[in-house]
Design an enzyme around this catalytic site. Sequence first.
Site, mmCIF file in Angstrom:
data_model
loop_
_atom_site.group_PDB
_atom_site.id
_atom_site.type_symbol
_atom_site.label_atom_id
_atom_site.label_comp_id
_atom_site.label_asym_id
_atom_site.label_seq_id
_atom_site.Cartn_x
_atom_site.Cartn_y
_atom_site.Cartn_z
ATOM 1 N N ASP A 38 33.908 43.243 75.196
ATOM 2 C CA ASP A 38 33.692 44.594 74.654
ATOM 3 C C ASP A 38 34.928 45.141 73.928
ATOM 4 O O ASP A 38 35.033 46.345 73.703
ATOM 5 C CB ASP A 38 33.256 45.544 75.777
ATOM 6 C CG ASP A 38 34.290 45.622 76.883
ATOM 7 O OD1 ASP A 38 35.210 44.772 76.896
ATOM 8 O OD2 ASP A 38 34.181 46.527 77.745
ATOM 9 N N HIS A 241 48.985 30.835 51.119
ATOM 10 C CA HIS A 241 48.471 31.819 52.083
ATOM 11 C C HIS A 241 49.248 31.761 53.389
ATOM 12 O O HIS A 241 48.665 31.704 54.472
ATOM 13 C CB HIS A 241 46.966 31.606 52.317
ATOM 14 C CG HIS A 241 46.134 32.093 51.176
ATOM 15 N ND1 HIS A 241 44.798 31.788 51.027
ATOM 16 C CD2 HIS A 241 46.440 32.871 50.112
ATOM 17 C CE1 HIS A 241 44.338 32.354 49.915
ATOM 18 N NE2 HIS A 241 45.323 33.011 49.342
ATOM 19 N N ASP A 258 54.080 39.351 49.882
ATOM 20 C CA ASP A 258 52.811 39.764 49.274
ATOM 21 C C ASP A 258 52.141 40.671 50.295
ATOM 22 O O ASP A 258 51.604 40.191 51.302
ATOM 23 C CB ASP A 258 51.955 38.524 48.971
ATOM 24 C CG ASP A 258 50.676 38.875 48.224
ATOM 25 O OD1 ASP A 258 50.292 40.053 48.200
ATOM 26 O OD2 ASP A 258 50.053 37.938 47.673
ATOM 27 N N ASP A 269 47.711 45.608 45.777
ATOM 28 C CA ASP A 269 48.031 44.196 46.021
ATOM 29 C C ASP A 269 49.323 43.890 45.271
ATOM 30 O O ASP A 269 49.306 43.829 44.038
ATOM 31 C CB ASP A 269 46.862 43.332 45.503
ATOM 32 C CG ASP A 269 47.038 41.866 45.826
ATOM 33 O OD1 ASP A 269 48.003 41.510 46.517
ATOM 34 O OD2 ASP A 269 46.186 41.063 45.371
ATOM 35 N N HIS A 348 47.447 28.471 41.028
ATOM 36 C CA HIS A 348 46.411 29.505 41.177
ATOM 37 C C HIS A 348 46.212 30.232 39.854
ATOM 38 O O HIS A 348 46.922 29.983 38.885
ATOM 39 C CB HIS A 348 46.766 30.479 42.308
ATOM 40 C CG HIS A 348 48.079 31.199 42.134
ATOM 41 N ND1 HIS A 348 48.264 32.195 41.218
ATOM 42 C CD2 HIS A 348 49.269 31.057 42.787
ATOM 43 C CE1 HIS A 348 49.503 32.649 41.302
ATOM 44 N NE2 HIS A 348 50.151 31.960 42.234
ATOM 45 N N HIS A 352 43.126 38.727 39.659
ATOM 46 C CA HIS A 352 41.739 38.947 40.105
ATOM 47 C C HIS A 352 41.408 40.427 39.987
ATOM 48 O O HIS A 352 42.291 41.271 39.812
ATOM 49 C CB HIS A 352 41.573 38.469 41.556
ATOM 50 C CG HIS A 352 42.630 39.005 42.499
ATOM 51 N ND1 HIS A 352 42.545 40.239 43.081
ATOM 52 C CD2 HIS A 352 43.813 38.478 42.930
ATOM 53 C CE1 HIS A 352 43.609 40.447 43.841
ATOM 54 N NE2 HIS A 352 44.413 39.398 43.763
ATOM 55 N N HIS A 359 40.084 41.206 46.695
ATOM 56 C CA HIS A 359 39.484 40.334 45.672
ATOM 57 C C HIS A 359 38.137 40.981 45.369
ATOM 58 O O HIS A 359 37.130 40.685 46.004
ATOM 59 C CB HIS A 359 39.318 38.898 46.173
ATOM 60 C CG HIS A 359 40.646 38.217 46.390
ATOM 61 N ND1 HIS A 359 40.773 36.989 46.968
ATOM 62 C CD2 HIS A 359 41.911 38.598 46.076
ATOM 63 C CE1 HIS A 359 42.061 36.649 47.009
ATOM 64 N NE2 HIS A 359 42.763 37.612 46.490
ATOM 65 N N GLU A 378 49.568 38.144 38.527
ATOM 66 C CA GLU A 378 50.419 37.563 39.558
ATOM 67 C C GLU A 378 50.750 36.083 39.359
ATOM 68 O O GLU A 378 50.452 35.262 40.222
ATOM 69 C CB GLU A 378 49.765 37.769 40.918
ATOM 70 C CG GLU A 378 48.309 37.299 41.017
ATOM 71 C CD GLU A 378 47.729 37.467 42.424
ATOM 72 O OE1 GLU A 378 48.330 36.936 43.367
ATOM 73 O OE2 GLU A 378 46.674 38.118 42.554
ATOM 74 N N TYR A 382 55.968 27.476 42.276
ATOM 75 C CA TYR A 382 56.226 27.046 43.651
ATOM 76 C C TYR A 382 56.710 25.599 43.620
ATOM 77 O O TYR A 382 55.947 24.704 43.245
ATOM 78 C CB TYR A 382 54.950 27.166 44.494
ATOM 79 C CG TYR A 382 54.251 28.498 44.279
ATOM 80 C CD1 TYR A 382 54.597 29.619 45.037
ATOM 81 C CD2 TYR A 382 53.286 28.659 43.260
ATOM 82 C CE1 TYR A 382 53.987 30.854 44.801
ATOM 83 C CE2 TYR A 382 52.683 29.886 43.026
ATOM 84 C CZ TYR A 382 53.032 30.978 43.798
ATOM 85 O OH TYR A 382 52.439 32.191 43.573
ATOM 86 N N ARG A 400 56.620 34.536 43.195
ATOM 87 C CA ARG A 400 55.431 35.172 42.608
ATOM 88 C C ARG A 400 55.773 36.644 42.382
ATOM 89 O O ARG A 400 56.491 37.239 43.194
ATOM 90 C CB ARG A 400 54.203 35.037 43.529
ATOM 91 C CG ARG A 400 52.974 35.762 42.983
ATOM 92 C CD ARG A 400 51.645 35.377 43.667
ATOM 93 N NE ARG A 400 51.554 35.784 45.050
ATOM 94 C CZ ARG A 400 51.651 34.959 46.085
ATOM 95 N NH1 ARG A 400 51.857 33.662 45.900
ATOM 96 N NH2 ARG A 400 51.560 35.416 47.331
ATOM 97 N N GLU A 402 53.705 40.161 41.421
ATOM 98 C CA GLU A 402 52.328 40.663 41.296
ATOM 99 C C GLU A 402 52.285 42.173 41.154
ATOM 100 O O GLU A 402 52.845 42.894 41.973
ATOM 101 C CB GLU A 402 51.518 40.249 42.543
ATOM 102 C CG GLU A 402 50.120 40.839 42.589
ATOM 103 C CD GLU A 402 49.289 40.325 43.758
ATOM 104 O OE1 GLU A 402 49.862 40.019 44.816
ATOM 105 O OE2 GLU A 402 48.061 40.237 43.589
HETATM 106 N N1 GLY Z 1 47.168 39.198 48.384
HETATM 107 C C1 GLY Z 1 46.140 38.361 47.954
HETATM 108 C C2 GLY Z 1 46.279 38.010 46.554
HETATM 109 O O1 GLY Z 1 47.325 38.216 45.970
HETATM 110 O O2 GLY Z 1 45.367 37.559 45.943
HETATM 111 MN MN MN Z 2 46.438 39.288 44.354
HETATM 112 MN MN MN Z 3 48.774 39.613 46.595
#
Ligand code: GLY
Ligand code: MN
Ligand code: MN
Length: 434
Positions: A38, A241, A258, A269, A348, A352, A359, A378, A382, A400, A402
């Site tokens: 619960d 990730h 991130d 984000d 990547h 997005h 996302h 972003e 790497y 990265r 972003e």
């Molecule tokens: N934080 C998730 C992305 O950058 O897509």
């Molecule tokens: Mn993102």
């Molecule tokens: Mn991100």
Amino acid sequence: MELLLDELKRRRMALINEMPDNSIAILSSANKNFRTRDVENPFRQNSDFLYITGLSEPNLINVIFKNSNNPQTILFRNNTSEKERIWDGSRLDNQDVQKKYGFDNIYNYDNYLDKLVDLLIDKETLVIESGINDELDSFISNNIANASINNRAGESFPTKIVALHSITQKLRMVKSQFEIDLVKKAAEVSIEGHISAMKKAKPGLYEYELDAEIKYVFNKNNMPNAYMSIVGGGNNACTLHYVKNDSKLKKNDLVLIDSAAECDGYASDITRTFPVDGKFTKEQSEIYDLVLSAQEKAISFIKPGITWDELHNLTVKIISEGLIELGIIQDSFANVIKNEMYKDFYMHKTGHWLGLDVHDVGEYENIKFLPGMVITVEPGIYIDQSNINVEKKWRGIGVRIEDDVLVTNNGSEVLTKKLPKNRNDVEKICKNNG
Ligand code: GLY
Ligand code: MN
Ligand code: MN
């Protein structure tokens, strides 16, 4: 308050305009979900339901009719029970909910299925999304899809089903000023969190300690995380990730963060990468400046009419040229593109859609950017320490950068522009870290 009500009415009208004639939409809230027994997980409303109703509670059904000129909205909701009052506290009264969120009628949630049967009579099309409420799903498949309630003499029930999401996706892709302001509010707090982490970072600290600094800023502003934070020192930044966040930060390493907050359901984000000890090394500087150049050029390229493919091709081109120039990839530009060799370092996409979901809803193929769309930009590079094809001095660098970007009539506006990203500005914030 008024603003919220106007916004909700506008969204419902937009939904009704897209619904077929003589149709009924049935929307279900998300259910509570349990961690164990619960003990509950934090509640997160289904994003389409939140978009249309504004309500962030479980055990709700919203029904919307498109009936000639008289669209109607009904909410099924229970007032706080005595048991609930004791254990969880009181919620707004149905009367106040009706006023604040603008429903024509509120009915009791108990036995909503019985009532739904009556509401479905004589409607031609049912607009609904499956997979959110099992009870509702089986009711629909037993009664509508299998047409068994059609046995009720003289009454007709919907014969067509339209996926609600096919409509809400289209509506949610272009954001109103109301929505943009919420992303901006989330971004402001996220920026404060990032700056706090930049100032606090130093060798010997654990990644989770920086995560805690950021969470503290979000929570003190009454905002949850929009997603699980990534705080990756050194080579951990190369795990896309990485959410373990449990390693010690080291001198001469970069740390990639991130992390972003959510405001009334709207996500920001943001990623920044900075030196743990306040000073970029020569190699880190070169990679950083290359990522930044790709990111800034991509942002200046954004305007209505551009596609995701065009934007991505631009960052791929800049990063590929840069990696060749630095000697990290040793081949011709044509080969790097043809054989997608850049994917060893930039695997990547450029960004997005961003909104109620980090996302967010929206297709990526053959969509041209429109004013009001919000996206992330972003790019990253790497260079994993296991990459023996690259000179040792480059290995273990992950960068990265972003930002959140609104497409405007003539170009774009960076909603996260107050968070510095030029190397000198970043070093200034981190200057006491060593
Ligand atoms: N934080 C998730 C992305 O950058 O897509
Ligand atoms: Mn993102
Ligand atoms: Mn991100």
